[in-house]
Design a protein around this motif. Structure first.
Motif, PDB file in Angstrom:
ATOM      1  N   MET A 192       0.817  -1.208   0.000  1.00  0.00           N
ATOM      2  CA  MET A 192       0.000   0.000   0.000  1.00  0.00           C
ATOM      3  C   MET A 192       0.856   1.264   0.000  1.00  0.00           C
ATOM      4  O   MET A 192       1.996   1.248   0.419  1.00  0.00           O
ATOM      5  CB  MET A 192      -0.919  -0.014   1.231  1.00  0.00           C
ATOM      6  N   TYR A 193       0.253   2.324  -0.499  1.00  0.00           N
ATOM      7  CA  TYR A 193       0.945   3.615  -0.565  1.00  0.00           C
ATOM      8  C   TYR A 193       0.177   4.689   0.212  1.00  0.00           C
ATOM      9  O   TYR A 193      -1.033   4.564   0.443  1.00  0.00           O
ATOM     10  CB  TYR A 193       1.013   4.105  -2.016  1.00  0.00           C
ATOM     11  N   ILE A 194       0.894   5.756   0.551  1.00  0.00           N
ATOM     12  CA  ILE A 194       0.279   6.926   1.177  1.00  0.00           C
ATOM     13  C   ILE A 194       0.606   8.152   0.324  1.00  0.00           C
ATOM     14  O   ILE A 194       1.763   8.352  -0.056  1.00  0.00           O
ATOM     15  CB  ILE A 194       0.878   7.197   2.583  1.00  0.00           C
ATOM     16  N   ASP A 195      -0.395   8.963   0.032  1.00  0.00           N
ATOM     17  CA  ASP A 195      -0.150  10.287  -0.555  1.00  0.00           C
ATOM     18  C   ASP A 195      -0.161  11.288   0.595  1.00  0.00           C
ATOM     19  O   ASP A 195      -1.207  11.580   1.156  1.00  0.00           O
ATOM     20  CB  ASP A 195      -1.236  10.615  -1.594  1.00  0.00           C
ATOM     21  N   THR A 196       1.028  11.775   0.955  1.00  0.00           N
ATOM     22  CA  THR A 196       1.128  12.621   2.158  1.00  0.00           C
ATOM     23  C   THR A 196       0.759  14.078   1.901  1.00  0.00           C
ATOM     24  O   THR A 196       0.789  14.885   2.830  1.00  0.00           O
ATOM     25  CB  THR A 196       2.560  12.589   2.746  1.00  0.00           C
TER      26      THR A 196
ATOM     27  N   LEU B 117      20.632  10.467   0.073  1.00  0.00           N
ATOM     28  CA  LEU B 117      19.891  10.709   1.318  1.00  0.00           C
ATOM     29  C   LEU B 117      19.179   9.414   1.713  1.00  0.00           C
ATOM     30  O   LEU B 117      18.818   8.605   0.853  1.00  0.00           O
ATOM     31  CB  LEU B 117      18.870  11.839   1.125  1.00  0.00           C
ATOM     32  N   PRO B 118      18.950   9.208   3.019  1.00  0.00           N
ATOM     33  CA  PRO B 118      18.343   7.946   3.449  1.00  0.00           C
ATOM     34  C   PRO B 118      16.832   7.886   3.184  1.00  0.00           C
ATOM     35  O   PRO B 118      16.111   8.868   3.395  1.00  0.00           O
ATOM     36  CB  PRO B 118      18.632   7.922   4.955  1.00  0.00           C
ATOM     37  N   LEU B 119      16.377   6.725   2.751  1.00  0.00           N
ATOM     38  CA  LEU B 119      14.950   6.485   2.537  1.00  0.00           C
ATOM     39  C   LEU B 119      14.154   6.671   3.835  1.00  0.00           C
ATOM     40  O   LEU B 119      12.962   6.978   3.804  1.00  0.00           O
ATOM     41  CB  LEU B 119      14.773   5.060   1.992  1.00  0.00           C
ATOM     42  N   GLU B 120      14.833   6.518   4.969  1.00  0.00           N
ATOM     43  CA  GLU B 120      14.194   6.677   6.286  1.00  0.00           C
ATOM     44  C   GLU B 120      13.654   8.085   6.501  1.00  0.00           C
ATOM     45  O   GLU B 120      12.887   8.320   7.428  1.00  0.00           O
ATOM     46  CB  GLU B 120      15.199   6.365   7.412  1.00  0.00           C
ATOM     47  N   MET B 121      14.060   9.055   5.654  1.00  0.00           N
ATOM     48  CA  MET B 121      13.558  10.428   5.836  1.00  0.00           C
ATOM     49  C   MET B 121      12.614  10.832   4.697  1.00  0.00           C
ATOM     50  O   MET B 121      12.326  12.011   4.531  1.00  0.00           O
ATOM     51  CB  MET B 121      14.728  11.419   5.935  1.00  0.00           C
ATOM     52  N   MET B 122      12.116   9.862   3.931  1.00  0.00           N
ATOM     53  CA  MET B 122      11.312  10.211   2.751  1.00  0.00           C
ATOM     54  C   MET B 122       9.876   9.728   2.838  1.00  0.00           C
ATOM     55  O   MET B 122       9.604   8.642   3.340  1.00  0.00           O
ATOM     56  CB  MET B 122      11.955   9.633   1.495  1.00  0.00           C
TER      57      MET B 122
ATOM     58  N   THR C  49       5.484   4.322   3.688  1.00  0.00           N
ATOM     59  CA  THR C  49       4.228   4.159   4.432  1.00  0.00           C
ATOM     60  C   THR C  49       4.488   4.231   5.930  1.00  0.00           C
ATOM     61  O   THR C  49       3.793   4.938   6.670  1.00  0.00           O
ATOM     62  CB  THR C  49       3.552   2.815   4.061  1.00  0.00           C
ATOM     63  N   ALA C  50       5.517   3.515   6.374  1.00  0.00           N
ATOM     64  CA  ALA C  50       5.863   3.528   7.799  1.00  0.00           C
ATOM     65  C   ALA C  50       6.238   4.935   8.256  1.00  0.00           C
ATOM     66  O   ALA C  50       5.803   5.397   9.323  1.00  0.00           O
ATOM     67  CB  ALA C  50       7.013   2.561   8.066  1.00  0.00           C
ATOM     68  N   ASN C  51       7.004   5.642   7.436  1.00  0.00           N
ATOM     69  CA  ASN C  51       7.404   7.014   7.779  1.00  0.00           C
ATOM     70  C   ASN C  51       6.183   7.920   7.923  1.00  0.00           C
ATOM     71  O   ASN C  51       6.102   8.747   8.836  1.00  0.00           O
ATOM     72  CB  ASN C  51       8.332   7.585   6.702  1.00  0.00           C
ATOM     73  N   ALA C  52       5.237   7.780   6.998  1.00  0.00           N
ATOM     74  CA  ALA C  52       4.045   8.635   7.016  1.00  0.00           C
ATOM     75  C   ALA C  52       3.191   8.348   8.250  1.00  0.00           C
ATOM     76  O   ALA C  52       2.730   9.270   8.937  1.00  0.00           O
ATOM     77  CB  ALA C  52       3.225   8.420   5.745  1.00  0.00           C
ATOM     78  N   PHE C  53       2.994   7.071   8.558  1.00  0.00           N
ATOM     79  CA  PHE C  53       2.173   6.716   9.733  1.00  0.00           C
ATOM     80  C   PHE C  53       2.858   7.140  11.016  1.00  0.00           C
ATOM     81  O   PHE C  53       2.212   7.544  11.975  1.00  0.00           O
ATOM     82  CB  PHE C  53       1.882   5.216   9.748  1.00  0.00           C
ATOM     83  N   LYS C  54       4.171   7.025  11.051  1.00  0.00           N
ATOM     84  CA  LYS C  54       4.909   7.421  12.250  1.00  0.00           C
ATOM     85  C   LYS C  54       4.703   8.920  12.506  1.00  0.00           C
ATOM     86  O   LYS C  54       4.559   9.353  13.647  1.00  0.00           O
ATOM     87  CB  LYS C  54       6.390   7.107  12.057  1.00  0.00           C
ATOM     88  N   LEU C  55       4.665   9.673  11.437  1.00  0.00           N
ATOM     89  CA  LEU C  55       4.517  11.125  11.584  1.00  0.00           C
ATOM     90  C   LEU C  55       3.069  11.521  11.882  1.00  0.00           C
ATOM     91  O   LEU C  55       2.797  12.255  12.837  1.00  0.00           O
ATOM     92  CB  LEU C  55       4.972  11.822  10.295  1.00  0.00           C
ATOM     93  N   TYR C  56       2.149  11.076  11.043  1.00  0.00           N
ATOM     94  CA  TYR C  56       0.747  11.512  11.161  1.00  0.00           C
ATOM     95  C   TYR C  56      -0.054  10.693  12.176  1.00  0.00           C
ATOM     96  O   TYR C  56      -1.178  11.032  12.493  1.00  0.00           O
ATOM     97  CB  TYR C  56       0.048  11.384   9.807  1.00  0.00           C
ATOM     98  N   GLY C  57       0.516   9.574  12.607  1.00  0.00           N
ATOM     99  CA  GLY C  57      -0.251   8.653  13.442  1.00  0.00           C
ATOM    100  C   GLY C  57      -0.966   7.648  12.557  1.00  0.00           C
ATOM    101  O   GLY C  57      -1.339   7.983  11.430  1.00  0.00           O
ATOM    102  N   THR C  58      -1.151   6.429  13.055  1.00  0.00           N
ATOM    103  CA  THR C  58      -1.846   5.411  12.264  1.00  0.00           C
ATOM    104  C   THR C  58      -3.341   5.727  12.284  1.00  0.00           C
ATOM    105  O   THR C  58      -3.901   5.908  13.355  1.00  0.00           O
ATOM    106  CB  THR C  58      -1.589   4.005  12.850  1.00  0.00           C
TER     107      THR C  58
ATOM    108  N   GLN D 136       7.837   1.264  -0.871  1.00  0.00           N
ATOM    109  CA  GLN D 136       6.446   1.187  -0.444  1.00  0.00           C
ATOM    110  C   GLN D 136       6.356   1.070   1.083  1.00  0.00           C
ATOM    111  O   GLN D 136       5.682   1.845   1.747  1.00  0.00           O
ATOM    112  CB  GLN D 136       5.846  -0.056  -1.087  1.00  0.00           C
ATOM    113  N   GLU D 137       7.082   0.095   1.610  1.00  0.00           N
ATOM    114  CA  GLU D 137       7.049  -0.192   3.039  1.00  0.00           C
ATOM    115  C   GLU D 137       7.544   0.974   3.875  1.00  0.00           C
ATOM    116  O   GLU D 137       6.899   1.403   4.826  1.00  0.00           O
ATOM    117  CB  GLU D 137       8.013  -1.354   3.316  1.00  0.00           C
ATOM    118  N   MET D 138       8.716   1.490   3.479  1.00  0.00           N
ATOM    119  CA  MET D 138       9.375   2.502   4.292  1.00  0.00           C
ATOM    120  C   MET D 138       8.626   3.838   4.253  1.00  0.00           C
ATOM    121  O   MET D 138       8.438   4.472   5.290  1.00  0.00           O
ATOM    122  CB  MET D 138      10.814   2.677   3.797  1.00  0.00           C
TER     123      MET D 138
END
Ligand SMILES: [Zn+2]
Length: 256
Positions: free
Chosen positions: A1-5, A193-198, A245-254, A241-243
């Motif tokens: 799954m994807y997130i449009d932030t 740049l690291p994918l962990e910040m994208m 999505t995880a980054n977006a949920f971590k920021l905005y909340g699940t 996809q995974e990373m």
């Protein structure tokens, strides 16, 4: 799954066929979309659409730097009232824009700082718009960061060094359609740049990825951006996809 932030699906560009756009988005596995506000004139449609699509659309509240003009105090007080009375996933979009008009630069700085302090008080992330002003916006965040601020530098178009400064501040960058533009420089600048910040974003209806450049952007184009990001970083699409999505949920909340 994807997130449009980051997308503005509540604008009139989508009035006619929003149901179809949502259908295409779900088909493309884009399961959540986060909607930044523009100013007081966009609030009604923003609140309307997020009520209609509660499960997948999540509203932000804030005043865009291009709407910071003579009446900015009034604009800010309207946004502040909404933030106090309704639920939002973030403060946005806020920032500095020196591309269109520098007349209200001082006011833009003031409004940016005020809105960052709202985010701090409400324990919300914030979404930053900057155009011809990336150093100025990074400096502002650096000045105010006490370890309790987080957010996204949306539509990142900076250098590698600016990206590293953002990472050191604990912030994310939004990767959008311009990564597919030949001469944008985005690919070269984010490569190391690291994918962990994208996170991924469309900024729909603006900045469509190739081959839709110049046409209306839509949230179902997120996989095109993800694909280009995977190629640029030389990682598997699933990883992007995974990373992201995880980054977006971590920021905005699940989402509930
Ligand atoms: Zn935007």
């Amino acid at each position: 799954m994807y997130i449009d932030t980051h997308a503005h699906l509540y604008l009139e560009e989508f009035e006619e066929d929003i149901d179809l756009v949502v259908e295409l988005m779900v088909e493309a596995e884009v399961e959540h979309v986060y909607l930044p506000n523009v100013d007081s004139s966009s609030i009604e449609s923003l609140m309307g659409i997020t009520e209609d699509y509660k499960e997948i659309m999540h509203p932000m509240m804030g005043i865009h730097p291009c709407s910071i003009k003579e009446n900015y105090k009034q604009e800010l007080s309207i946004a502040e009232k909404y933030l106090a009375t309704s639920e939002f996933c973030a403060v946005g979009e806020i920032g500095i824009d020196l591309f269109w008009d520098k007349t209200f630069y001082k006011e833009q700085l003031e409004a940016f700082e005020i809105q960052i302090e709202w985010a701090r008080d409400l324990k919300l992330p914030f979404v930053i718009h900057s155009r011809d002003s990336l150093d100025e916006t990074i400096n502002m965040v650096q000045k105010l960061q006490k370890g309790d601020l987080n957010g996204i530098f949306h539509c990142f178009n900076g250098t590698h060094d600016q990206g590293m400064r953002i990472r050191d501040l604990g912030f994310l960058i939004g990767i959008g359609g311009i990564i597919t533009y030949k001469n944008s420089g985005v690919k070269e600048n984010i490569k190391l740049l690291p994918l962990e910040m994208m996170v991924l974003e469309t900024d729909a209806p603006y900045l469509s990825p190739v081959p839709f450049r110049g046409k209306r952007n839509q949230s179902n184009y997120i996989p095109i951006i993800a694909d280009q990001l995977a190629t640029t970083l030389e990682v598997k699409l699933e990883k992007v996809q995974e990373m992201t999505t995880a980054n977006a949920f971590k920021l905005y909340g699940t989402p509930k």
